[in-house]
Design a protein around this motif. Structure first.
Motif, PDB file in Angstrom:
ATOM      1  N   THR A  47      28.142  -0.523  30.644  1.00 13.22           N
ATOM      2  CA  THR A  47      27.139   0.351  31.257  1.00 13.22           C
ATOM      3  C   THR A  47      27.600   0.845  32.632  1.00 13.22           C
ATOM      4  OG1 THR A  47      26.048  -1.702  31.904  1.00 13.22           O
ATOM      5  CG2 THR A  47      25.132  -0.536  30.034  1.00 13.22           C
ATOM      6  N   ASN A  48      28.126  -0.053  33.444  1.00 11.22           N
ATOM      7  CA  ASN A  48      28.645   0.365  34.747  1.00 11.22           C
ATOM      8  C   ASN A  48      29.924   1.183  34.602  1.00 11.22           C
ATOM      9  OD1 ASN A  48      27.244  -0.646  37.357  1.00 11.22           O
ATOM     10  ND2 ASN A  48      27.008  -2.341  35.919  1.00 11.22           N
ATOM     11  N   GLY A  49      30.688   0.867  33.549  1.00 13.19           N
ATOM     12  CA  GLY A  49      31.886   1.665  33.280  1.00 13.19           C
ATOM     13  C   GLY A  49      31.532   3.112  33.001  1.00 13.19           C
ATOM     14  N   ALA A  50      30.357   3.326  32.385  1.00 12.72           N
ATOM     15  CA  ALA A  50      29.918   4.680  32.031  1.00 12.72           C
ATOM     16  C   ALA A  50      29.543   5.511  33.256  1.00 12.72           C
ATOM     17  CB  ALA A  50      28.721   4.599  31.079  1.00 12.72           C
ATOM     18  N   ILE A  51      29.211   4.863  34.376  1.00  9.84           N
ATOM     19  CA  ILE A  51      28.797   5.631  35.559  1.00  9.84           C
ATOM     20  C   ILE A  51      29.809   5.593  36.703  1.00  9.84           C
ATOM     21  CG2 ILE A  51      26.363   5.289  35.004  1.00  9.84           C
ATOM     22  CD1 ILE A  51      26.178   3.290  37.337  1.00  9.84           C
ATOM     23  N   ARG A  52      30.889   4.820  36.545  1.00  5.25           N
ATOM     24  CA  ARG A  52      31.831   4.644  37.663  1.00  5.25           C
ATOM     25  C   ARG A  52      32.461   5.967  38.110  1.00  5.25           C
ATOM     26  NH1 ARG A  52      37.203   0.819  37.529  1.00  5.25           N
ATOM     27  NH2 ARG A  52      37.523   2.004  35.613  1.00  5.25           N
ATOM     28  N   ASP A 112      15.209   1.129  33.533  1.00  4.00           N
ATOM     29  CA  ASP A 112      15.701   0.454  32.330  1.00  4.00           C
ATOM     30  C   ASP A 112      16.713   1.346  31.607  1.00  4.00           C
ATOM     31  OD1 ASP A 112      15.954  -1.196  30.092  1.00  4.00           O
ATOM     32  OD2 ASP A 112      14.102  -0.466  29.150  1.00  4.00           O
ATOM     33  N   ASP A 113      17.837   0.729  31.189  1.00  2.00           N
ATOM     34  CA  ASP A 113      18.798   1.493  30.371  1.00  2.00           C
ATOM     35  C   ASP A 113      18.983   0.868  28.990  1.00  2.00           C
ATOM     36  OD1 ASP A 113      20.278  -0.775  30.878  1.00  2.00           O
ATOM     37  OD2 ASP A 113      22.025   0.254  31.699  1.00  2.00           O
ATOM     38  N   ALA A 114      18.234  -0.228  28.713  1.00  5.38           N
ATOM     39  CA  ALA A 114      18.308  -0.908  27.404  1.00  5.38           C
ATOM     40  C   ALA A 114      19.741  -1.332  27.056  1.00  5.38           C
ATOM     41  CB  ALA A 114      17.722  -0.033  26.298  1.00  5.38           C
ATOM     42  N   TYR A 115      20.597  -1.476  28.068  1.00  4.05           N
ATOM     43  CA  TYR A 115      22.001  -1.903  27.885  1.00  4.05           C
ATOM     44  C   TYR A 115      22.783  -0.872  27.072  1.00  4.05           C
ATOM     45  CZ  TYR A 115      25.553  -5.689  27.887  1.00  4.05           C
ATOM     46  OH  TYR A 115      26.668  -6.467  28.108  1.00  4.05           O
ATOM     47  N   SER A 116      22.408   0.413  27.266  1.00  3.59           N
ATOM     48  CA  SER A 116      23.040   1.516  26.523  1.00  3.59           C
ATOM     49  C   SER A 116      23.772   2.431  27.495  1.00  3.59           C
ATOM     50  CB  SER A 116      21.964   2.300  25.768  1.00  3.59           C
ATOM     51  OG  SER A 116      22.459   3.550  25.352  1.00  3.59           O
ATOM     52  N   PRO A 117      25.114   2.502  27.432  1.00  2.00           N
ATOM     53  CA  PRO A 117      25.881   3.296  28.410  1.00  2.00           C
ATOM     54  C   PRO A 117      25.423   4.747  28.587  1.00  2.00           C
ATOM     55  CG  PRO A 117      27.359   1.867  27.195  1.00  2.00           C
ATOM     56  CD  PRO A 117      26.006   1.727  26.550  1.00  2.00           C
ATOM     57  N   PRO A 118      25.091   5.496  27.506  1.00  2.00           N
ATOM     58  CA  PRO A 118      24.623   6.872  27.730  1.00  2.00           C
ATOM     59  C   PRO A 118      23.327   6.913  28.556  1.00  2.00           C
ATOM     60  CG  PRO A 118      25.242   6.553  25.432  1.00  2.00           C
ATOM     61  CD  PRO A 118      25.237   5.194  26.062  1.00  2.00           C
ATOM     62  N   LYS A 119      22.460   5.927  28.319  1.00  3.15           N
ATOM     63  CA  LYS A 119      21.198   5.847  29.060  1.00  3.15           C
ATOM     64  C   LYS A 119      21.468   5.486  30.530  1.00  3.15           C
ATOM     65  CE  LYS A 119      16.599   5.684  29.073  1.00  3.15           C
ATOM     66  NZ  LYS A 119      15.779   6.888  28.883  1.00  3.15           N
ATOM     67  N   THR A 120      22.475   4.632  30.754  1.00  4.29           N
ATOM     68  CA  THR A 120      22.843   4.249  32.123  1.00  4.29           C
ATOM     69  C   THR A 120      23.244   5.481  32.922  1.00  4.29           C
ATOM     70  OG1 THR A 120      23.797   2.249  31.130  1.00  4.29           O
ATOM     71  CG2 THR A 120      24.150   2.562  33.483  1.00  4.29           C
ATOM     72  N   ARG A 170      16.508   4.028  50.675  1.00  7.91           N
ATOM     73  CA  ARG A 170      16.238   4.112  49.234  1.00  7.91           C
ATOM     74  C   ARG A 170      17.421   3.544  48.449  1.00  7.91           C
ATOM     75  NH1 ARG A 170      12.051   8.007  48.607  1.00  7.91           N
ATOM     76  NH2 ARG A 170      12.684   8.692  46.536  1.00  7.91           N
ATOM     77  N   ILE A 171      17.129   2.512  47.657  1.00 11.96           N
ATOM     78  CA  ILE A 171      18.159   1.826  46.871  1.00 11.96           C
ATOM     79  C   ILE A 171      17.846   1.981  45.390  1.00 11.96           C
ATOM     80  CG2 ILE A 171      19.175  -0.424  46.310  1.00 11.96           C
ATOM     81  CD1 ILE A 171      18.631  -1.302  49.169  1.00 11.96           C
ATOM     82  N   GLY A 172      18.832   2.426  44.614  1.00 12.11           N
ATOM     83  CA  GLY A 172      18.675   2.565  43.169  1.00 12.11           C
ATOM     84  C   GLY A 172      19.234   1.361  42.432  1.00 12.11           C
ATOM     85  N   ASN A 173      18.745   1.141  41.203  1.00 11.28           N
ATOM     86  CA  ASN A 173      19.186   0.005  40.394  1.00 11.28           C
ATOM     87  C   ASN A 173      18.924   0.322  38.923  1.00 11.28           C
ATOM     88  OD1 ASN A 173      17.814  -2.711  39.027  1.00 11.28           O
ATOM     89  ND2 ASN A 173      19.682  -3.168  40.124  1.00 11.28           N
ATOM     90  N   ILE A 174      19.815  -0.170  38.038  1.00 11.00           N
ATOM     91  CA  ILE A 174      19.658   0.044  36.602  1.00 11.00           C
ATOM     92  C   ILE A 174      19.816  -1.305  35.904  1.00 11.00           C
ATOM     93  CG2 ILE A 174      20.428   1.372  34.597  1.00 11.00           C
ATOM     94  CD1 ILE A 174      21.875   3.258  36.669  1.00 11.00           C
ATOM     95  N   ILE A 215      23.523   2.926  44.721  1.00  8.07           N
ATOM     96  CA  ILE A 215      23.056   2.161  43.556  1.00  8.07           C
ATOM     97  C   ILE A 215      23.598   0.745  43.706  1.00  8.07           C
ATOM     98  CG2 ILE A 215      23.285   1.863  41.059  1.00  8.07           C
ATOM     99  CD1 ILE A 215      22.994   4.843  40.707  1.00  8.07           C
ATOM    100  N   PHE A 216      22.703  -0.221  43.585  1.00  4.39           N
ATOM    101  CA  PHE A 216      23.039  -1.623  43.837  1.00  4.39           C
ATOM    102  C   PHE A 216      22.741  -2.500  42.619  1.00  4.39           C
ATOM    103  CE2 PHE A 216      20.375  -5.453  44.660  1.00  4.39           C
ATOM    104  CZ  PHE A 216      21.379  -6.369  44.928  1.00  4.39           C
ATOM    105  N   GLY A 217      23.687  -3.401  42.307  1.00  4.20           N
ATOM    106  CA  GLY A 217      23.427  -4.488  41.378  1.00  4.20           C
ATOM    107  C   GLY A 217      23.128  -4.111  39.948  1.00  4.20           C
ATOM    108  N   SER A 218      23.538  -2.930  39.508  1.00  3.40           N
ATOM    109  CA  SER A 218      23.274  -2.560  38.112  1.00  3.40           C
ATOM    110  C   SER A 218      24.065  -3.464  37.174  1.00  3.40           C
ATOM    111  CB  SER A 218      23.623  -1.093  37.885  1.00  3.40           C
ATOM    112  OG  SER A 218      22.699  -0.296  38.599  1.00  3.40           O
ATOM    113  N   LEU A 219      23.459  -3.775  36.027  1.00  2.00           N
ATOM    114  CA  LEU A 219      24.030  -4.811  35.172  1.00  2.00           C
ATOM    115  C   LEU A 219      24.823  -4.272  33.994  1.00  2.00           C
ATOM    116  CD1 LEU A 219      22.888  -8.224  34.377  1.00  2.00           C
ATOM    117  CD2 LEU A 219      23.248  -6.759  32.377  1.00  2.00           C
TER     118      LEU A 219
END
Length: 408
Positions: free
Chosen positions: A118-123, A86-94, A41-45, A110-114
């Motif tokens: 946004t990625n800074g918000a989940i690191r 979908d996160d709509a390019y919104s860090p809180p949503k990410t 199972r691979i996640g992506n945002i 989690i792979f390849g999230s853009l």
């Protein structure tokens, strides 16, 4: 009778040996949450909506590539379940989507999230949970920090490295240049700006104006007018696709024809140049590491033949002119390579170990001479680029493949 007994004894020995071997093999299988004998199972945002929705095609291409892998039998017999939100390019949503993927969907990674912010918000969350945040679709330098963030790794060349290459080119070709910079006012834009200033070094005064925009702005036309008024004869556009296309159009409208450099993330023919207009895009400069699907020189290339066959069979609606499609394919191919290297040890720790052990791996869509290399101390898989100029309806490569280590 003796011969029969001997044969029976020999066969028994073989069965015992097989059973022992199979038992060992079974014992060697290791799984963390998100992996089993049958599934990975691979996640992506992705920003399927919002100001960066042009990049949503990356997630769609990756989904299609995993469909291809599943149709071919999966990875070591395991099918990939790709869950993309979908996160709509919104860090809180990410962050909300990352929690859902890890805690509800129970993905292995989690792979390849853009996105940079946004990625800074989940690191921090990903590293605290010890869940791989692999092949981040952003060129921020901070993804290459294995000491402090051992569960996060980038994929593409860093923005700072790319900007240093542009600085080097400007100093060589236009040593008296006056540079105007339009940049996205977030981590993405600031990373480029730092790299540009680092590359210019003592010639930093060549920058006569830098103007930061927010992604919530509908248009940047007035900013382009202001940049022209600065008297600049070099325009560097550190923008995402929507704004890059606007800047190309507006420059033409106000009859401003500087040396125009656009960041690689907006160098898509289908996503930026074509919407802006081929006629007003002639001579624009950028740098790349991915083959251009609009360029006929790759028609006989084995890697691109495989790419085109994939599109025809699994992603027929995709625009082969869109660089994001070639990007998604190459990133997904790298992810599959890592999972294949994992064998039957599908623990999160082993996933990161294998991701940090890539050696001269060459996805089909990367330029010749550009290869992926990682190590426990190097979480920056791609470190090379080549300059290119837009001519006709495609990009024309020129000069040598430049390593970022040499571009300071």
């Amino acid at each position: 009778m003796t011969a029969v007994r001997l044969q029976f004894a020999a066969l028994s020995a073989v069965f015992v040996l097989c059973a022992a071997t199979n038992g060992t093999a079974l014992a060697q299988k290791k799984y963390d949450t998100g992996a089993s004998d049958t599934e990975i199972r691979i996640g992506n945002i992705m920003p399927y909506s919002g100001p960066a929705s042009a990049y949503g095609v990356i997630g769609k291409t990756e989904a299609a590539y995993f469909d291809k892998i599943n149709a071919e039998g999966g990875i070591n017999g395991r099918k990939i379940k790709f869950i993309s939100y979908d996160d709509a390019y919104s860090p809180p949503k990410t962050l909300e989507q990352a929690r859902k993927l890890v805690e509800s969907d129970e993905v292995l990674l989690i792979f390849g999230s853009l996105g940079t912010s946004t990625n800074g918000a989940i690191r921090k969350y990903m590293n605290e949970k010890k869940v791989p945040q692999l092949f981040v679709a952003s060129g921020a330098s901070k993804w290459n920090d294995p000491k402090n963030y051992p569960w996060t790794m980038g994929w593409q060349p860093s923005y700072a490295s790319e900007a240093r290459i542009y600085a080097k080119y400007i100093v060589k070709e236009k040593p008296e240049a006056k540079i105007a910079v339009l940049y996205q006012n977030d981590d993405f834009g600031k990373d480029y700006l730092r790299g540009l200033k680092d590359g210019l070094g003592p010639k930093g005064s060549m920058i006569v104006l830098e103007d930061g925009y927010d992604t919530s702005e509908p248009a940047i036309d007035e900013r382009v007018v202001r940049l022209k008024a600065s008297g600049a004869d070099v325009f560097i556009s550190i923008t995402t696709p929507k704004f890059a296309a606007q800047a190309i159009k507006k420059s033409a409208e106000i009859n401003w024809h500087p040396m125009h450099i656009i960041s690689n993330v907006s160098a898509s023919v289908g996503g930026v140049i074509e919407p802006a207009g081929f006629e007003v895009s002639q001579g624009i400069l950028s740098a790349t590491y991915v083959k251009d699907g609009s360029d006929p020189q790759w028609n006989a290339d084995d890697g691109m033949k495989r790419f085109y066959n994939f599109l025809a069979q699994f992603d027929p609606k995709a625009n082969r002119l869109d660089a994001a499609v070639a990007f998604g394919y190459g990133a997904a191919q790298t992810m599959v390579q890592v999972l294949q290297m994992c064998g039957d040890d599908l623990t999160r720790e082993n996933v990161m170990r294998q991701a940090a052990g890539l050696n001269d791996f060459a996805p089909d869509t990367l330029l010749p001479g550009i290869k992926i290399n990682t190590s426990p101390d190097n979480f920056a898989p791609i470190a090379q680029l080549q300059m290119m100029r837009f001519k006709g309806k495609s990009w024309e490569l020129f000069g040598d493949v430049i390593s970022s280590e040499l571009s300071h």
